[in-house]
Scaffold this motif. Sequence first.
Motif, PDB file in Angstrom:
ATOM      1  N   LYS A 177     -10.245  -3.342   6.955  1.00 11.71           N
ATOM      2  CA  LYS A 177      -9.378  -4.365   7.546  1.00 11.71           C
ATOM      3  C   LYS A 177     -10.094  -5.708   7.526  1.00 11.71           C
ATOM      4  O   LYS A 177     -11.286  -5.781   7.232  1.00 11.71           O
ATOM      5  CB  LYS A 177      -9.036  -3.986   9.001  1.00 11.71           C
ATOM      6  CG  LYS A 177      -8.495  -2.571   9.174  1.00 11.71           C
ATOM      7  CD  LYS A 177      -7.071  -2.467   8.726  1.00 11.71           C
ATOM      8  CE  LYS A 177      -6.517  -1.073   8.982  1.00 11.71           C
ATOM      9  NZ  LYS A 177      -5.760  -0.546   7.870  1.00 11.71           N
ATOM     10  N   HIS A 196      -8.596  -2.763   0.966  1.00  8.22           N
ATOM     11  CA  HIS A 196      -7.567  -2.545   1.994  1.00  8.22           C
ATOM     12  C   HIS A 196      -6.994  -1.129   1.869  1.00  8.22           C
ATOM     13  O   HIS A 196      -6.831  -0.426   2.863  1.00  8.22           O
ATOM     14  CB  HIS A 196      -6.435  -3.568   1.882  1.00  8.22           C
ATOM     15  CG  HIS A 196      -6.650  -4.808   2.677  1.00  8.22           C
ATOM     16  ND1 HIS A 196      -6.965  -4.811   4.013  1.00  8.22           N
ATOM     17  CD2 HIS A 196      -6.584  -6.106   2.308  1.00  8.22           C
ATOM     18  CE1 HIS A 196      -7.088  -6.052   4.444  1.00  8.22           C
ATOM     19  NE2 HIS A 196      -6.873  -6.863   3.423  1.00  8.22           N
ATOM     20  N   ASP A 235       0.828  -1.202   0.000  1.00  7.04           N
ATOM     21  CA  ASP A 235       0.000   0.000   0.000  1.00  7.04           C
ATOM     22  C   ASP A 235       0.865   1.256   0.000  1.00  7.04           C
ATOM     23  O   ASP A 235       1.633   1.482   0.931  1.00  7.04           O
ATOM     24  CB  ASP A 235      -0.887  -0.033   1.250  1.00  7.04           C
ATOM     25  CG  ASP A 235      -1.940   1.046   1.274  1.00  7.04           C
ATOM     26  OD1 ASP A 235      -1.931   1.916   0.385  1.00  7.04           O
ATOM     27  OD2 ASP A 235      -2.772   1.013   2.195  1.00  7.04           O
TER      28      ASP A 235
END
Length: 135
Positions: free
Chosen positions: A114, A109, A66
């Motif tokens: 989560k 995500h 990410d």
Amino acid sequence: MINFNYETDFELENETLYEEWVSKIIDSEDKTEGEINYIFCDDEYLLQKNIEFLNHDTLTDIISFDYTMGNLISGDIFISVERVKDNAADFNVDFVEELKRVMAHGILHYCGYKDKTEEDSALMRSKENEKIVMF
């Protein structure tokens, strides 16, 4: 910008359709599209990433890195096509359906969802289903 990369003999049927869909997912979460790289690979390739970067010696269907900053969604999403095929068989669902679930999962995500607790997992599953319908 959404990119598709292949480290195995798999290719998406219609990249443009998937690209537009992922963009819609990001928009639907009131986020801005940055650079998203999907890397489709096999179990061996993803296992090496799992060991190298996460210190996990286990097979998995997805690993995402990410790079999101604020509302700008960016990252690298590695997907094991072999795992997705096995999971589709285990869950008795179509391969393409399971692939969409995993592809949406990575983006969700990045949007802040989560899946470590039962409650979070239930919300994630609900969001995945919502996004698959948008395809």
